[in-house]
Design an enzyme around this catalytic site. Sequence first.
Site, PDB file in Angstrom:
ATOM      1  N   ILE A  65       0.820  -1.229  -0.130  1.00  0.00           N
ATOM      2  CA  ILE A  65       0.060  -0.082   0.048  1.00  0.00           C
ATOM      3  C   ILE A  65       0.971   1.485   0.109  1.00  0.00           C
ATOM      4  O   ILE A  65       1.745   1.424   0.732  1.00  0.00           O
ATOM      5  CB  ILE A  65      -0.979  -0.015   1.162  1.00  0.00           C
ATOM      6  CG1 ILE A  65      -1.753  -1.281   1.231  1.00  0.00           C
ATOM      7  CG2 ILE A  65      -1.938   1.392   1.220  1.00  0.00           C
ATOM      8  CD1 ILE A  65      -2.322  -1.613   2.718  1.00  0.00           C
ATOM      9  N   CYS A  66       0.490   2.260  -0.841  1.00  0.00           N
ATOM     10  CA  CYS A  66       1.230   3.449  -0.882  1.00  0.00           C
ATOM     11  C   CYS A  66      -0.013   4.585  -1.190  1.00  0.00           C
ATOM     12  O   CYS A  66      -1.122   4.084  -1.100  1.00  0.00           O
ATOM     13  CB  CYS A  66       2.399   3.471  -1.890  1.00  0.00           C
ATOM     14  SG  CYS A  66       1.875   3.429  -3.605  1.00  0.00           S
ATOM     15  N   GLY A  67       0.337   6.022  -1.438  1.00  0.00           N
ATOM     16  CA  GLY A  67      -0.520   6.749  -1.717  1.00  0.00           C
ATOM     17  C   GLY A  67      -1.702   6.478  -2.928  1.00  0.00           C
ATOM     18  O   GLY A  67      -2.851   6.330  -2.427  1.00  0.00           O
ATOM     19  N   GLY A  69      -0.987   3.449  -4.832  1.00  0.00           N
ATOM     20  CA  GLY A  69      -0.840   2.030  -5.304  1.00  0.00           C
ATOM     21  C   GLY A  69       0.083   2.018  -6.557  1.00  0.00           C
ATOM     22  O   GLY A  69       0.554   0.719  -6.824  1.00  0.00           O
ATOM     23  N   ALA A 109      -4.008   4.133  -0.720  1.00  0.00           N
ATOM     24  CA  ALA A 109      -4.677   4.558   0.494  1.00  0.00           C
ATOM     25  C   ALA A 109      -5.327   5.939   0.283  1.00  0.00           C
ATOM     26  O   ALA A 109      -6.365   6.430   1.073  1.00  0.00           O
ATOM     27  CB  ALA A 109      -3.566   4.629   1.570  1.00  0.00           C
TER      28      ALA A 109
END
Length: 165
Positions: A65-67, A69, A109
């Site tokens: 998960i990152c800002g 994706g 996210a």
Amino acid sequence: MRIAIGADEAGFTLKEIIKSYLAERGVEHVDFGPADSTQSIDYPDVGFAVAEEVVRGHYDRAILICGTGIGMTITADKVPGIRAALCHDTYSAERAMKSNNAQVLTMGARVIGSELAKHIVRAWLESEFDGGNSERKVQKIMEGEQRLAGTGVYTKEISSCSTHE
């Protein structure tokens, strides 16, 4: 099933929610970081570490998960043998497994909420690779990956685009 999970600081809160969701479902998982929301961590560092552990067979699947994706997807897909899928809906998550045998699920996210993320994780976890016609296509992906690995294509510098006059 053993799941590796990791995020950058933008994905920390959603990672914690998904970890709780996995625990509620009795899914074994290991957190690759960050330890808290203030820990600055670059998504490539986590993405590569997690994807490499999946390829080594230490985990069956992984969630990154990152800002958005996108960064985690690009990073994980650079690891030979990994098929990472960016999913922001349940249908894509299901098809990522059933049609593409994607061992890595990525999410943004800043793109989706926590309840939808749980539904996406559930759809992906409850799906299995169908094989069939998809098996032939996934095999072609793996063969292409192996063919390109020895050519230097991955390491060539990208020249600047020329303009047409």
